[in-house]
Design a protein around this motif. Structure first.
Motif, PDB file in Angstrom:
ATOM      1  N   SER A 214      35.170 -12.100  -0.862  1.00 34.63           N
ATOM      2  CA  SER A 214      33.865 -11.608  -0.435  1.00 34.63           C
ATOM      3  C   SER A 214      33.268 -12.469   0.671  1.00 34.63           C
ATOM      4  N   ARG A 215      33.696 -13.702   0.748  1.00 34.77           N
ATOM      5  CA  ARG A 215      33.152 -14.558   1.806  1.00 34.77           C
ATOM      6  C   ARG A 215      33.857 -14.347   3.128  1.00 34.77           C
TER       7      ARG A 215
ATOM      8  N   PRO B 213      27.319 -12.919   0.858  1.00 40.49           N
ATOM      9  CA  PRO B 213      28.341 -13.595   0.057  1.00 40.49           C
ATOM     10  C   PRO B 213      28.014 -15.050  -0.254  1.00 40.49           C
ATOM     11  N   LEU B 214      27.133 -15.652   0.544  1.00 44.25           N
ATOM     12  CA  LEU B 214      26.857 -17.065   0.315  1.00 44.25           C
ATOM     13  C   LEU B 214      25.791 -17.262  -0.751  1.00 44.25           C
ATOM     14  N   ARG B 215      25.128 -16.198  -1.125  1.00 42.20           N
ATOM     15  CA  ARG B 215      24.070 -16.339  -2.107  1.00 42.20           C
ATOM     16  C   ARG B 215      24.385 -15.466  -3.298  1.00 42.20           C
TER      17      ARG B 215
ATOM     18  N   ARG C 213      22.878 -12.992  -5.085  1.00 37.86           N
ATOM     19  CA  ARG C 213      21.804 -12.033  -5.231  1.00 37.86           C
ATOM     20  C   ARG C 213      22.386 -10.697  -5.627  1.00 37.86           C
TER      21      ARG C 213
ATOM     22  N   ASP D 190      22.549 -19.154  -8.269  1.00 40.31           N
ATOM     23  CA  ASP D 190      22.243 -19.290  -6.846  1.00 40.31           C
ATOM     24  C   ASP D 190      21.790 -20.721  -6.569  1.00 40.31           C
ATOM     25  N   PRO D 191      22.258 -21.298  -5.474  1.00 40.67           N
ATOM     26  CA  PRO D 191      21.911 -22.705  -5.198  1.00 40.67           C
ATOM     27  C   PRO D 191      20.406 -22.961  -5.095  1.00 40.67           C
TER      28      PRO D 191
ATOM     29  N   GLY E 291      26.033 -22.279  -6.760  1.00 39.46           N
ATOM     30  CA  GLY E 291      26.781 -21.407  -5.867  1.00 39.46           C
ATOM     31  C   GLY E 291      28.116 -21.021  -6.461  1.00 39.46           C
TER      32      GLY E 291
END
Lengths: 166, 316
Positions: A31-32, B137-139, B141, B183-184, B205
């Motif tokens: 997903s990243r 993708p980095l969070r 949510r 989530d960070p 994360g």
């Protein structure tokens, strides 16, 4: 030279599709790595129809992405309008590049776009996952030739259809 | 390939245009971001826009829902029967456990009355489905299929069968955005069940890991300790499982020990969650008793006059 009167709605449809593709969940760790579809579609059309699809379109597409992804309102809008401005500025040079060189240029643009967003996040106070942020640009580099072939075909069809009617 | 200026004009380019337009749009974007960052000025605009685009979210989610439905419909009769039996057994066990709950709850209420303290037990829950959408993708949510129409409001806690999942960050017309506890940016006020030690569990994360960064090296905590919400801060109801301590590393020369916990909720596999509505009467009490907490997000909320739709709701 028939881009001037070709209909614009297919471009918008493609931008919507690209935004949806970015929302599509990829399995597990992939997903990243999802490529920045919207940015690539914006770059393509700014390159090919610079008089018609440019900064304004890019800005609106970015705003759409901001709403859909829940990011800071205006973040993608800013990064995409700056990217499309650069394409607009250098489209004549970029068009005569051989494919590999164009792909590299697009890669640089995608890196810049990711960097702008990282920068905005940094100012807003939530910068994280440093290098992973640039992973989508690498995937974008790999899919660009494919995407370009696909979009070239639809663009030629649009331009041809238009010239038939006028 | 070099175009003459005249041809340039013909094809509709303006020489001075793009730069000026870029500057204007960039300035406008920056203004938008500042407004968005500093408070809720743009919530209404965002709500309208995402309301307009919510069919897109459903389109993205549709294939996944379809696969789920197909899987349900194409299941073999024997499989269904086995599953049914399994669920019956679980229900029996759960009900047996609940029998003692009523008595315990009454006793607890009596004791709390003696101590003159109130507890925010949740009054009502609502089942919400998580849409298969990858926001960023980095969070961590997620998007839920319930929104303002169902009385959802920012700050509400999300739970699943095992524990705390996260909290609602933004409500739209028919959907809501929520932040997972991993989530960070997210922190849950927790306490250790064994000794009541209070701290905060921060997201990392990583869906399988929480971190407890604020514990001094001599804190009484060990691997296997159960963490539950402490109810401090007002966002989360007290007493829900958050996770289990996995690793305690106090050997480092730092002032704080490194403690990792594993979330109780199955964050990577859930499809349905429960939205907790704090009990109206109890909340009225707590608002009177304590000064209003702006961060809690449960100030006069539309939840109060939400229609009791019965569908998917249950009393706890």
């Amino acid at each position: 030279m028939s881009a001037r009167h070709a209909p614009l709605w297919p471009v918008w449809l493609m931008l919507l599709l690209a935004a949806m593709l970015e929302l599509l969940p990829l399995p597990g760790g992939l997903s990243r790595l999802g490529p920045p579809w919207t940015a690539m579609v914006v770059i393509y059309w700014a390159l090919m129809w610079p008089g018609r699809v440019a900064i304004g379109t890019a800005w609106l597409a970015g705003l759409l992405l901001d709403v859909l992804q829940g990011s800071l309102l205006g973040q993608h809008a800013l990064s995409l309008s700056v990217t499309s401005y650069l394409v607009l500025r250098f489209h004549l040079q970029m068009r005569i590049f051989p494919l590999w060189q164009l792909t590299m240029t697009v890669f640089c643009l995608l890196l810049l776009e990711a960097f702008l967003r990282l920068w905005i996040d940094g100012v807003a106070g939530d910068a994280r996952a440093g290098l992973m942020r640039f992973a989508p640009a690498v995937t974008g580099l790999m899919v660009w030739p494919l995407l370009m072939a696909l979009l070239d075909r639809s663009r030629e069809r649009l331009e041809r259809r238009e010239s038939r009617f006028t | 390939m070099a175009l003459k200026p005249a041809e340039h004009e013909q094809r509709g380019y303006r020489s001075g245009g793009p730069g000026l337009r870029l500057i204007l749009l960039v300035a406008f974007s920056i203004a938008l971001m500042v407004l968005d960052q500093r408070g809720q000025h743009l919530d209404q605009a965002r709500r309208t826009l995402s309301g307009a685009f919510y069919p897109l979210l459903y389109l993205v989610d549709a294939p996944f829902t379809l696969v789920d439905t197909l899987r349900e419909n194409l299941a073999l009769r024997s499989e269904l029967l086995a599953r049914n039996r399994e669920l019956d057994e679980t229900l029996l066990l759960t009900n047996a456990r609940l029998q003692r709950m009523a008595a315990l709850e009454a006793e607890n209420a009596r004791l709390r009355a003696l101590l003159d303290s109130t507890e925010n037990l949740p009054g009502r829950v609502l089942i919400a489905e998580i849409l298969s959408i990858d926001m960023d993708p980095l969070r961590h949510r997620i998007v839920l299929n319930r929104g303002l129409r169902d009385g959802v409001h920012a700050g509400q806690a999300l739970i699943d069968a095992e524990g705390i999942v996260g909290q609602v960050t933004r409500e739209h017309g028919r959907t809501a955005e929520a932040l997972l506890i991993t989530d960070p940016d997210h922190g849950v006020p927790v306490e250790v069940v064994r000794n009541g030690l209070r701290t905060v569990a921060m997201g990392t994360g990583d869906l399988e890991r929480l971190s407890l960064p604020f514990l001094p090296r001599n804190a009484d905590i060990r691997a296997g300790d159960l963490l539950v919400t402490s109810g401090l801060g007002g966002s989360f109801p007290a007493g829900y499982p958050v996770g289990t301590v996995r690793r305690v590393d106090d050997s480092a020369g730092a002032a704080f020990s490194e403690v990792d916990a594993e979330p109780a909720a199955r964050l990577n596999r859930i499809r349905e969650v429960l939205l907790v509505f704090p009990d109206e009467v109890e909340r009225g009490h707590s608002i009177q008793d304590s000064p209003p907490d702006p961060s809690a997000g449960d100030a006069p909320a539309p939840a109060d006059d939400a229609p009791e739709t019965g569908n998917g709701e249950a009393e706890t």
